[in-house]
Write an enzyme that holds these catalytic residues in place. Structure first.
Site, PDB file in Angstrom:
ATOM      1  N   LYS A  49     -12.245  10.606  -7.460  1.00 50.18           N
ATOM      2  CA  LYS A  49     -12.908   9.666  -6.551  1.00 50.18           C
ATOM      3  C   LYS A  49     -13.705  10.402  -5.478  1.00 50.18           C
ATOM      4  O   LYS A  49     -14.769   9.938  -5.056  1.00 50.18           O
ATOM      5  CB  LYS A  49     -11.872   8.720  -5.933  1.00 50.18           C
ATOM      6  CG  LYS A  49     -11.415   7.655  -6.940  1.00 50.18           C
ATOM      7  CD  LYS A  49     -10.091   7.014  -6.591  1.00 50.18           C
ATOM      8  CE  LYS A  49      -9.636   6.113  -7.727  1.00 50.18           C
ATOM      9  NZ  LYS A  49      -8.265   5.658  -7.599  1.00 50.18           N
ATOM     10  N   GLN A  93      -3.805   4.974  -3.071  1.00 54.76           N
ATOM     11  CA  GLN A  93      -3.495   5.310  -4.451  1.00 54.76           C
ATOM     12  C   GLN A  93      -2.070   4.909  -4.818  1.00 54.76           C
ATOM     13  O   GLN A  93      -1.118   5.262  -4.125  1.00 54.76           O
ATOM     14  CB  GLN A  93      -3.692   6.816  -4.665  1.00 54.76           C
ATOM     15  CG  GLN A  93      -3.541   7.271  -6.099  1.00 54.76           C
ATOM     16  CD  GLN A  93      -4.621   6.710  -7.009  1.00 54.76           C
ATOM     17  OE1 GLN A  93      -5.802   6.747  -6.688  1.00 54.76           O
ATOM     18  NE2 GLN A  93      -4.219   6.179  -8.144  1.00 54.76           N
ATOM     19  N   ASP A 116     -10.830  -1.976  -3.939  1.00 56.57           N
ATOM     20  CA  ASP A 116     -10.100  -2.018  -5.208  1.00 56.57           C
ATOM     21  C   ASP A 116     -10.013  -3.447  -5.746  1.00 56.57           C
ATOM     22  O   ASP A 116      -9.766  -3.655  -6.931  1.00 56.57           O
ATOM     23  CB  ASP A 116      -8.675  -1.484  -5.010  1.00 56.57           C
ATOM     24  CG  ASP A 116      -8.479  -0.117  -5.656  1.00 56.57           C
ATOM     25  OD1 ASP A 116      -9.279   0.245  -6.529  1.00 56.57           O
ATOM     26  OD2 ASP A 116      -7.521   0.580  -5.283  1.00 56.57           O
TER      27      ASP A 116
END
Length: 279
Positions: A49, A93, A116
């Site tokens: 990322k 995460q 997300d």
């Protein structure tokens, strides 16, 4: 022989477009990524990322917290990032260490920075057809279908998997595009029979070869979302790829299919957030 749906090439094209559009903004889009503990797979994802942010010209901030970080400390950091004007997206995460409530952490992220697409506000917006951030993996699948001119309208669509991250939102997006959608899962007793009805088959269970070639309708489009490792340690999906590509009309490979598009859609969502927040 099936057409190979090249998510890697499409992701590169998407990120180039994102970079170009970001250059027209008053301020560089910013993404904050939080990782707690030392999960090796999570470290790989976080590193990728950061690389994506570099490719798109974004500000990238990483917060690597020790395994013993408390839920309260993690939420306090998220609240600080919520208040930051230069941060447009916050990603925590998963999985998180034991003792930290993932739901509480995801709820703490400002829905307007939830790139997300996991916050209940964004999930709810998706369900009722309102604007919000789409979960990146199903979003990436829809972009692949669009790139290759595969229209779900009027098609029988079968989604194997019912997770909040992929299966459920995937079904809703196909439904919004006028597909007739059936959701199955690993405990569906007549799974093979239902899969054989699919014009578009999406596999998202996380079980090696749960979808075999005899479960695929000849000429169907097969989208393999899963990232598994087989007995030899090789990365693979849910679909018996070599056999399936002889039956399907189009198929995504693993790796190089949906995975790169998930990451590209994270960049696209971060750009969208930056644009909204800059008026």
């Amino acid at each position: 022989m099936a057409i190979i749906l090249d998510g890697k090439a499409l992701a590169k094209k998407c990120k180039e477009t994102v970079k170009k559009e970001a250059e027209s903004l008053k301020r560089t889009p910013g993404l904050a990524v939080i990782i707690v503990g030392n999960n090796p797979a999570s470290r790989v994802y976080v590193n990728s990322k950061r690389k994506d942010c570099e490719e798109c010209g974004f500000l990238s901030e990483e917060y690597a917290l020790p395994e013993e970080t408390t839920e309260a400390e993690l939420i306090a950091l998220i609240q600080e990032l919520n208040a930051r004007e230069d941060i447009d997206g916050i990603l925590c995460q998963l999985p998180l260490p034991k003792g930290i409530n993932e739901e509480a952490v995801l709820m703490a992220i400002d829905p307007e920075k939830d790139v997300d697409g996991f916050h209940p506000m964004n999930m709810g917006a998706l369900l009722i057809g309102k604007d919000g951030f789409l979960p990146c993996t199903p979003y990436g699948v829809m972009e692949i279908l669009d790139e290759y001119g595969i229209d779900p309208k009027g098609k029988q669509c079968v989604v194997v998997g019912r997770s909040n991250i992929v299966g459920k939102p995937m079904a809703i997006l196909l439904l919004q595009r006028h597909g007739t959608v059936t959701i199955c899962h690993s405990r569906t007793p007549n799974l093979a029979e239902i899969c054989r009805t699919a014009d578009i088959l999406v596999a998202a269970v996380g079980k090696v070869n749960i979808v075999t070639a005899d479960m695929i309708k000849p000429g169907a489009v097969v989208i393999d979302v899963a990232m598994n490792h087989n007995d030899a340690g090789k990365l693979c999906g849910d679909v018996d790829y070599e056999a399936a590509k002889e039956v399907a009309s189009a198929i995504t490979p693993v790796p190089g299919g949906v995975g790169p598009m998930t990451r590209a859609m994270l960049m696209k969502n971060t750009l969208l957030s930056a644009r909204k927040r800059q008026g």
